[in-house]
Design a protein around this motif. Structure first.
Motif, PDB file in Angstrom:
ATOM      1  N   THR A 125       0.835  -1.208   0.000  1.00 28.64           N
ATOM      2  CA  THR A 125       0.000   0.000   0.000  1.00 28.64           C
ATOM      3  C   THR A 125       0.866   1.254   0.000  1.00 28.64           C
ATOM      4  O   THR A 125       0.593   2.206  -0.735  1.00 28.64           O
ATOM      5  CB  THR A 125      -0.942   0.005   1.227  1.00 28.64           C
ATOM      6  OG1 THR A 125      -1.748  -1.173   1.163  1.00 28.64           O
ATOM      7  CG2 THR A 125      -1.830   1.219   1.242  1.00 28.64           C
ATOM      8  N   ARG A 126       1.922   1.244   0.799  1.00 27.18           N
ATOM      9  CA  ARG A 126       2.841   2.391   0.859  1.00 27.18           C
ATOM     10  C   ARG A 126       3.561   2.569  -0.472  1.00 27.18           C
ATOM     11  O   ARG A 126       3.732   3.682  -0.960  1.00 27.18           O
ATOM     12  CB  ARG A 126       3.844   2.189   2.002  1.00 27.18           C
ATOM     13  CG  ARG A 126       4.885   3.256   2.102  1.00 27.18           C
ATOM     14  CD  ARG A 126       4.312   4.551   2.646  1.00 27.18           C
ATOM     15  NE  ARG A 126       5.378   5.517   2.799  1.00 27.18           N
ATOM     16  CZ  ARG A 126       5.313   6.753   2.349  1.00 27.18           C
ATOM     17  NH1 ARG A 126       4.221   7.202   1.769  1.00 27.18           N
ATOM     18  NH2 ARG A 126       6.323   7.555   2.489  1.00 27.18           N
ATOM     19  N   ALA A 164       2.501   1.640  -3.401  1.00 20.76           N
ATOM     20  CA  ALA A 164       1.511   2.139  -4.359  1.00 20.76           C
ATOM     21  C   ALA A 164       1.339   3.648  -4.209  1.00 20.76           C
ATOM     22  O   ALA A 164       1.289   4.377  -5.203  1.00 20.76           O
ATOM     23  CB  ALA A 164       0.174   1.425  -4.162  1.00 20.76           C
ATOM     24  N   ASP A 165       1.273   4.118  -2.976  1.00 19.41           N
ATOM     25  CA  ASP A 165       1.138   5.556  -2.732  1.00 19.41           C
ATOM     26  C   ASP A 165       2.351   6.327  -3.246  1.00 19.41           C
ATOM     27  O   ASP A 165       2.206   7.386  -3.872  1.00 19.41           O
ATOM     28  CB  ASP A 165       0.971   5.848  -1.236  1.00 19.41           C
ATOM     29  CG  ASP A 165      -0.370   5.404  -0.688  1.00 19.41           C
ATOM     30  OD1 ASP A 165      -1.315   5.170  -1.479  1.00 19.41           O
ATOM     31  OD2 ASP A 165      -0.476   5.274   0.549  1.00 19.41           O
ATOM     32  N   LYS A 166       3.550   5.806  -2.994  1.00 18.54           N
ATOM     33  CA  LYS A 166       4.781   6.489  -3.400  1.00 18.54           C
ATOM     34  C   LYS A 166       4.981   6.496  -4.911  1.00 18.54           C
ATOM     35  O   LYS A 166       5.588   7.408  -5.461  1.00 18.54           O
ATOM     36  CB  LYS A 166       5.991   5.853  -2.726  1.00 18.54           C
ATOM     37  CG  LYS A 166       6.075   6.138  -1.233  1.00 18.54           C
ATOM     38  CD  LYS A 166       7.260   5.454  -0.601  1.00 18.54           C
ATOM     39  CE  LYS A 166       8.522   6.237  -0.923  1.00 18.54           C
ATOM     40  NZ  LYS A 166       9.682   5.719  -0.159  1.00 18.54           N
ATOM     41  N   THR A 167       4.499   5.470  -5.593  1.00 20.50           N
ATOM     42  CA  THR A 167       4.722   5.342  -7.033  1.00 20.50           C
ATOM     43  C   THR A 167       3.548   5.832  -7.879  1.00 20.50           C
ATOM     44  O   THR A 167       3.663   5.933  -9.096  1.00 20.50           O
ATOM     45  CB  THR A 167       4.998   3.879  -7.413  1.00 20.50           C
ATOM     46  OG1 THR A 167       3.869   3.081  -7.031  1.00 20.50           O
ATOM     47  CG2 THR A 167       6.270   3.366  -6.758  1.00 20.50           C
ATOM     48  N   LEU A 168       2.429   6.090  -7.220  1.00 26.36           N
ATOM     49  CA  LEU A 168       1.187   6.472  -7.909  1.00 26.36           C
ATOM     50  C   LEU A 168       0.674   5.366  -8.828  1.00 26.36           C
ATOM     51  O   LEU A 168      -0.032   5.623  -9.799  1.00 26.36           O
ATOM     52  CB  LEU A 168       1.361   7.786  -8.682  1.00 26.36           C
ATOM     53  CG  LEU A 168       1.795   8.994  -7.843  1.00 26.36           C
ATOM     54  CD1 LEU A 168       1.982  10.211  -8.731  1.00 26.36           C
ATOM     55  CD2 LEU A 168       0.791   9.276  -6.733  1.00 26.36           C
ATOM     56  N   ARG A 195      -2.962   0.344  -6.121  1.00 22.86           N
ATOM     57  CA  ARG A 195      -2.610  -0.829  -5.326  1.00 22.86           C
ATOM     58  C   ARG A 195      -3.022  -2.126  -6.012  1.00 22.86           C
ATOM     59  O   ARG A 195      -2.257  -3.088  -6.047  1.00 22.86           O
ATOM     60  CB  ARG A 195      -3.247  -0.748  -3.940  1.00 22.86           C
ATOM     61  CG  ARG A 195      -2.866  -1.906  -3.035  1.00 22.86           C
ATOM     62  CD  ARG A 195      -3.635  -1.896  -1.717  1.00 22.86           C
ATOM     63  NE  ARG A 195      -5.072  -1.717  -1.893  1.00 22.86           N
ATOM     64  CZ  ARG A 195      -5.923  -2.692  -2.243  1.00 22.86           C
ATOM     65  NH1 ARG A 195      -5.471  -3.913  -2.452  1.00 22.86           N
ATOM     66  NH2 ARG A 195      -7.202  -2.451  -2.381  1.00 22.86           N
TER      67      ARG A 195
END
Length: 78
Positions: free
Chosen positions: A24-25, A27-31, A34
């Motif tokens: 999840t983290r 996914a957030d960092k890479t845009l 998820r």
């Protein structure tokens, strides 16, 4: 083609585990959504070059580390 997909997914999965990053983290960092990231890490879809670059950046590593050896310069030169 599935061999490349599987090998790449394995390298990405290993990098995520080694750095102890939650999907999840990442996914957030890479845009990268998820669910998309989950599918690709599972080997059910191909990563794009852009996605691999973003993942490598987020994991503080060189993008080439996420590619199977078949893509290295040494393999091409041999």
């Amino acid at each position: 083609m599935n061999e490349i997909r599987t090998a790449t997914a394995g390298l990405v999965s290993q990098a995520i585990a080694t750095r102890d990053v939650k999907l999840t983290r990442l996914a957030d960092k890479t845009l990268i959504p998820r669910t998309t990231l989950q599918r690709k890490v599972a080997g059910d879809a191909d990563f794009t070059v852009s996605e691999l670059a973003r993942i490598a950046h987020a994991l503080d590593m060189h993008p080439g580390e996420l590619l199977p050896l078949d893509f290295s310069r040494q393999a091409v030169a041999a």
